[in-house]
Design a protein around this motif. Structure first.
Motif, PDB file in Angstrom:
ATOM      1  N   GLN A 335       0.855  -1.183   0.000  1.00 33.47           N
ATOM      2  CA  GLN A 335       0.000   0.000   0.000  1.00 33.47           C
ATOM      3  C   GLN A 335       0.895   1.237   0.000  1.00 33.47           C
ATOM      4  N   THR A 336       0.667   2.132  -0.958  1.00 35.54           N
ATOM      5  CA  THR A 336       1.458   3.350  -1.060  1.00 35.54           C
ATOM      6  C   THR A 336       0.535   4.556  -1.134  1.00 35.54           C
ATOM      7  N   THR A 337       0.867   5.588  -0.351  1.00 32.08           N
ATOM      8  CA  THR A 337       0.109   6.840  -0.372  1.00 32.08           C
ATOM      9  C   THR A 337       1.063   7.985  -0.680  1.00 32.08           C
ATOM     10  N   GLN A 338       0.627   8.891  -1.558  1.00 32.66           N
ATOM     11  CA  GLN A 338       1.442  10.042  -1.929  1.00 32.66           C
ATOM     12  C   GLN A 338       0.633  11.324  -1.777  1.00 32.66           C
ATOM     13  N   ASN A 339       1.319  12.382  -1.318  1.00 27.79           N
ATOM     14  CA  ASN A 339       0.703  13.697  -1.193  1.00 27.79           C
ATOM     15  C   ASN A 339       1.642  14.747  -1.772  1.00 27.79           C
ATOM     16  N   ASN A 340       1.071  15.685  -2.501  1.00 32.09           N
ATOM     17  CA  ASN A 340       1.857  16.794  -3.035  1.00 32.09           C
ATOM     18  C   ASN A 340       1.031  18.062  -2.923  1.00 32.09           C
ATOM     19  N   GLN A 341       1.531  19.015  -2.126  1.00 28.12           N
ATOM     20  CA  GLN A 341       0.836  20.287  -1.920  1.00 28.12           C
ATOM     21  C   GLN A 341       1.621  21.392  -2.605  1.00 28.12           C
ATOM     22  N   ASN A 342       1.022  21.989  -3.641  1.00 30.81           N
ATOM     23  CA  ASN A 342       1.655  23.083  -4.378  1.00 30.81           C
ATOM     24  C   ASN A 342       1.036  24.415  -3.984  1.00 30.81           C
ATOM     25  N   GLU A 376       5.364  20.844  -1.020  1.00 28.73           N
ATOM     26  CA  GLU A 376       5.653  19.931   0.094  1.00 28.73           C
ATOM     27  C   GLU A 376       5.069  18.570  -0.269  1.00 28.73           C
ATOM     28  N   TYR A 377       5.932  17.577  -0.368  1.00 29.57           N
ATOM     29  CA  TYR A 377       5.468  16.272  -0.839  1.00 29.57           C
ATOM     30  C   TYR A 377       6.035  15.160   0.050  1.00 29.57           C
ATOM     31  N   ALA A 378       5.282  14.075   0.121  1.00 31.76           N
ATOM     32  CA  ALA A 378       5.665  12.964   0.995  1.00 31.76           C
ATOM     33  C   ALA A 378       5.061  11.672   0.476  1.00 31.76           C
ATOM     34  N   SER A 379       5.723  10.555   0.823  1.00 33.55           N
ATOM     35  CA  SER A 379       5.244   9.224   0.463  1.00 33.55           C
ATOM     36  C   SER A 379       5.162   8.359   1.707  1.00 33.55           C
ATOM     37  N   VAL A 380       4.180   7.484   1.757  1.00 38.90           N
ATOM     38  CA  VAL A 380       4.028   6.507   2.834  1.00 38.90           C
ATOM     39  C   VAL A 380       3.853   5.130   2.178  1.00 38.90           C
ATOM     40  N   PRO A 381       4.762   4.128   2.478  1.00 38.61           N
ATOM     41  CA  PRO A 381       5.866   4.245   3.436  1.00 38.61           C
ATOM     42  C   PRO A 381       6.902   5.271   2.975  1.00 38.61           C
ATOM     43  N   GLU A 382       7.596   5.873   3.939  1.00 40.90           N
ATOM     44  CA  GLU A 382       8.457   7.012   3.684  1.00 40.90           C
ATOM     45  C   GLU A 382       9.580   6.657   2.721  1.00 40.90           C
ATOM     46  N   ARG A 472       6.855  21.848 -14.193  1.00 41.10           N
ATOM     47  CA  ARG A 472       8.075  21.278 -14.757  1.00 41.10           C
ATOM     48  C   ARG A 472       9.235  21.304 -13.766  1.00 41.10           C
ATOM     49  N   LEU A 473       9.202  22.235 -12.832  1.00 40.64           N
ATOM     50  CA  LEU A 473      10.299  22.360 -11.865  1.00 40.64           C
ATOM     51  C   LEU A 473      10.145  21.443 -10.663  1.00 40.64           C
ATOM     52  N   ASN A 474       8.925  21.149 -10.278  1.00 38.96           N
ATOM     53  CA  ASN A 474       8.655  20.420  -9.044  1.00 38.96           C
ATOM     54  C   ASN A 474       9.287  19.022  -9.065  1.00 38.96           C
ATOM     55  N   PRO A 475      10.190  18.706  -8.147  1.00 40.06           N
ATOM     56  CA  PRO A 475      10.869  17.404  -8.159  1.00 40.06           C
ATOM     57  C   PRO A 475      10.030  16.245  -7.612  1.00 40.06           C
ATOM     58  N   PHE A 476       8.789  16.506  -7.193  1.00 43.34           N
ATOM     59  CA  PHE A 476       7.916  15.435  -6.704  1.00 43.34           C
ATOM     60  C   PHE A 476       7.814  14.320  -7.743  1.00 43.34           C
ATOM     61  N   VAL A 477       7.965  13.063  -7.288  1.00 43.07           N
ATOM     62  CA  VAL A 477       7.943  11.896  -8.169  1.00 43.07           C
ATOM     63  C   VAL A 477       6.618  11.165  -7.991  1.00 43.07           C
ATOM     64  N   ASN A 478       5.839  11.097  -9.047  1.00 48.73           N
ATOM     65  CA  ASN A 478       4.571  10.371  -9.017  1.00 48.73           C
ATOM     66  C   ASN A 478       4.838   8.904  -9.333  1.00 48.73           C
ATOM     67  N   GLY A 488       9.284  16.415 -12.102  1.00 48.89           N
ATOM     68  CA  GLY A 488       9.837  17.627 -12.684  1.00 48.89           C
ATOM     69  C   GLY A 488      11.332  17.702 -12.444  1.00 48.89           C
ATOM     70  N   ASN A 489      11.930  18.802 -12.900  1.00 48.03           N
ATOM     71  CA  ASN A 489      13.377  18.979 -12.774  1.00 48.03           C
ATOM     72  C   ASN A 489      13.663  20.412 -12.315  1.00 48.03           C
ATOM     73  N   PRO A 490      14.073  20.611 -11.040  1.00 51.44           N
ATOM     74  CA  PRO A 490      14.304  21.960 -10.515  1.00 51.44           C
ATOM     75  C   PRO A 490      15.510  22.669 -11.121  1.00 51.44           C
ATOM     76  N   TYR A 491      16.314  21.962 -11.911  1.00 52.26           N
ATOM     77  CA  TYR A 491      17.516  22.554 -12.489  1.00 52.26           C
ATOM     78  C   TYR A 491      17.295  23.070 -13.913  1.00 52.26           C
ATOM     79  N   LEU A 492      16.050  23.089 -14.372  1.00 48.93           N
ATOM     80  CA  LEU A 492      15.760  23.579 -15.717  1.00 48.93           C
ATOM     81  C   LEU A 492      16.119  25.052 -15.870  1.00 48.93           C
ATOM     82  N   LYS A 493      16.503  25.439 -17.088  1.00 49.73           N
ATOM     83  CA  LYS A 493      16.865  26.820 -17.391  1.00 49.73           C
ATOM     84  C   LYS A 493      15.896  27.407 -18.416  1.00 49.73           C
ATOM     85  N   ALA A 494      15.878  28.730 -18.492  1.00 51.41           N
ATOM     86  CA  ALA A 494      15.029  29.420 -19.463  1.00 51.41           C
ATOM     87  C   ALA A 494      15.570  29.204 -20.875  1.00 51.41           C
TER      88      ALA A 494
END
Length: 714
Positions: A335-342, A376-382, A472-478, A488-494
């Motif tokens: 069982q896996t639970t994921q949360n992502n608050q943007n 702010e993102y989290a997974s359970v189990p951590e 695109r920047l958010n590193p949260f992994v679905n 996403g990738n927080p190291y992206l450039k313009a």
């Protein structure tokens, strides 16, 4: 394809039969009288008007506007098209901006498809299609700007509209309204709506092949969604030289998705794993915005205007998923639970000044944008790699100068925009940071020539900046699907986009527009997928590793065959050249694409009308490694106007020959090939009702300079 062609011939035969009856009726003695008045189209207003930076489409001059929503109308406008998911494309790309009455609104940034589908076209005055935005617009990556004009000239009084619509079998219902009110020096424009969506269960499948193993996934998915939005603009004319306007808007939406997935994993034709996944996900979005514009005129020089503007917008998105995975081979359950608050917050300050110096019209201004994105993102189990707090601060400081003038019968618009960008990202758990600081000098040139009243030719060159958005920047992994990870990738450039274009227009009783354009970008941020044979997981993220160029031909023709019959065609053809690297290996994705939208509208007696459309979309690139399949669609509509066009009702059927459409996405990686398809209801029928009432004759005044952040790629 044959059944679509047959349907077009049947419709044209029907129109021919109606025309024959009309001719026969005209041959009857002129002494016979009838109480039925002929419906005519007023072409004197002009359907399309050419501008130095683009075109204006007069919706009120199009008879189809009485029975269609704004999204449907955009399919037939120059330079615009619609993809397989009913998302608007501008010159074949989704990288553009939508404004309403010259102002940016968060509603159309985040939820454009649902909002546009909820607006009756006959409540809109016109659409500005700005193909070469001047330097006064934000330099960030837009292929163009769509400006929806809702108000017209009016005196004290009010007008309003209410619309209701329903579509089946996807069970979509919508309700919307608009209101314009003016009393003395106060003007109010308001709009709002709500929608419900209940999509029945459909099937999907995913096949992936590698050199050593294969994956087959069969799924069933269903979704429910709802939402609402409300916006208003209040203007107060302090005196003849001072004007204040305030804009408020808010929106809420939510959706629930249930996905059941059977996965079969094979190694050398031997079944290694067999699992069943029960995935439930929720997505809730809410936002609000407020903006104020204060405009000052000058007694000594009426051409001078000074405007101060401020805008605050805030958007919150909460994603939650729960996955129960049953492995039949080893008889285990996970069982896996994921949360992502943007949370996305943006504040903008702007000063604009315009003035005529002899025959030169000058525009100049300063602008500052302060963006704060938090996830702010989290997974359970951590999972330490997927539990974190991500903060992103982006500040943009800009200045521009633009001049418009006429020389030897040619119109010129030139300008420069200087922007400084600072970008800082922090990761709480790892105590790491990303810091970027860069300058960009952005040129713009537009040239226009009009002759013999109806002919116009345009040339243009512009550069724009494409800055990645929070999605695109958010590193949260679905990781809802156990075999696929998306982040996403927080190291992206313009990225800098270059656009060269030319356009010819002939606008009279017949409207004809044709444009050629070439655009190119280097190190653009596209999705890249890689397969890990050790974990059997495919990972997808964005990388600045691709070059994209498009050479395109856009064309549009509207021809009133008679006073009652109007035919139209809108389309484009383009060559996409996409190259990049995935896992260090060069990848090419080159495609010739086309879009054709044919329309026929016939005005019957007693304010009845019939309409038919044929839409043809080719195979399209969806990134560096992805392509989507071609599709064809048809629609038929009957509408009736009552009470001097104040009340209108229409019924329609879309794609009567195909109950489902299969949407196929192909992905080719360095060491894998993936074919994903999803079935969706294609045949649909529905009804729309619109009621307009009230009178206004004098324009609600609006400041001529507003905040327009035409930038972020989501």
């Amino acid at each position: 394809m044959r059944k679509y062609i047959i349907s077009v011939f049947v419709f044209l035969f029907f129109l021919g039969h109606l025309k024959a009856q009309e001719v026969q009726k005209d041959s009857v003695s002129s002494q016979q009288e009838t109480n039925i008045k002929e419906v005519t189209i007023n072409w004197k207003k002009g359907l399309i008007k050419s501008k130095i930076d683009g075109l204006v489409y007069n919706i009120q001059s199009d008879p189809e506007s009485n029975s269609k929503n704004l999204l449907e109308m955009m399919k037939k406008m120059p330079y615009l098209s619609v993809d397989s998911n009913e998302n608007i494309l501008f010159k074949g790309t989704g990288n553009f901006k939508i404004l309403m009455n010259g102002k940016e609104t968060q509603l159309l940034n985040n939820n454009a498809k649902d909002i546009l589908r909820n607006i009756p076209a006959n409540t809109i005055q016109s659409i500005e299609i700005i193909t070469n935005p001047s330097s006064k617009y934000e330099a960030e990556g837009v292929a163009g700007i769509i400006n929806i004009i809702t108000t017209k000239k009016m005196r004290d009084g009010y007008n309003a509209s209410v619309n209701i619509g329903a579509r089946f079998p996807k069970q979509e219902q919508n309700l919307g309204f608009s209101l314009n009110l003016k009393q003395n020096k106060i003007g109010i424009s308001a709009y709002g709506g709500a929608f419900l969506r209940n999509s029945p269960e459909t099937e999907n499948q995913n096949k992936q092949q590698t050199s050593s193993d294969n994956l087959l996934q069969n799924g069933k998915i269903k979704e429910k969604g709802k939402g609402g939005y409300l916006g208003t603009i209040v203007s107060y004319e302090i005196d003849s030289l001072k004007l204040l306007s305030i804009q408020l808007a808010g929106n809420v939406s939510g959706s629930r998705t249930e996905n059941q997935l059977d996965s079969y994993f094979y190694g050398q034709d031997i079944p290694w794993e067999k699992s069943f996944s029960d995935i439930h996900s929720k997505n809730n979005d809410r936002g609000f915005e407020v903006s104020a514009n204060y405009q000052m005129g000058f007694k000594k020089n009426k051409s001078q205007l000074l405007t101060f503007s401020y805008r605050l917008s805030d958007n919150n998105n909460h994603f939650e998923s729960s996955s129960a995975i049953f492995n039949d081979k080893v008889n285990t359950q996970n069982q896996t639970t994921q949360n992502n608050q943007n949370e996305n917050n943006e504040q903008t300050f702007q000063i604009d000044f315009v003035k005529n110096i002899n025959k030169i019209f000058l525009e100049t201004g300063l602008k500052a944008i302060f963006r704060k994105n938090r996830s702010e993102y989290a997974s359970v189990p951590e999972n330490l790699n997927n539990s974190d707090e991500y903060l992103n601060h982006q500040n943009i400081y800009g200045a521009y100068l633009s001049a418009r003038y006429t020389l030897l019968g040619w119109n010129f618009q030139t300008g420069l925009r200087l922007e400084n960008t600072t970008n800082k990202a922090d990761f709480t758990s790892t105590n790491t940071a990303v810091n970027q600081d860069y300058f960009n000098l952005i040129p713009n040139v537009s040239i226009n020539k009009n002759w013999k009243e109806h002919h116009s030719i345009n040339f243009g060159f512009s550069q724009r900046i494409k800055r990645p958005g929070i999605n695109r920047l958010n590193p949260f992994v679905n990781t809802a699907n156990p075999y696929f990870e998306i982040s996403g990738n927080p190291y992206l450039k313009a990225v800098i986009n270059n656009d060269i274009m030319t356009n010819y227009s002939y606008n009279s009783k017949v409207n004809f527009n044709i444009g050629l354009g070439y655009s190119f970008s280097n190190k653009i941020d596209l999705k890249v997928s890689t397969y890990d044979p050790a974990t059997h997981i495919t990972k997808t993220t964005y990388e600045n590793s691709s070059k994209v160029s498009r050479f395109g031909l856009d064309y549009n023709l509207n021809y009133p065959v008679t006073k009652k019959l109007t035919l139209g065609i809108n389309g484009n053809s383009a060559v996409f050249l996409i190259t990049g690297k995935a896992e260090g290996i060069e990848v090419k994705n080159n495609l010739f694409t086309y879009y054709i939208y044919l329309s026929a509208n016939y005005q019957l007696e007693n304010s009845w009308s019939v309409n038919s459309n044929l839409e043809i979309n080719s195979k399209m690139p969806a990134g560096l490694q992805n392509n989507t399949n071609a599709f064809t669609g048809t629609s038929f509509r009957v509408s009736k106007s009552l009470l001097n066009n104040q009340f209108s009702i229409s019924g329609y059927i879309n794609n009567p020959f195909s109950k489902f459409r299969t949407i196929i996405t192909e992905t080719a990686g360095a060491n894998f090939y993936q074919n994903s398809y999803m079935k969706d209801y294609y045949r649909s029928f529905g009804v729309n009702v619109t009621y307009k009432f009230g009178k206004l004759k004098e324009e609600i005044k609006s400041t001529r300079r507003k905040i327009e952040n035409n930038d972020v790629a989501n």
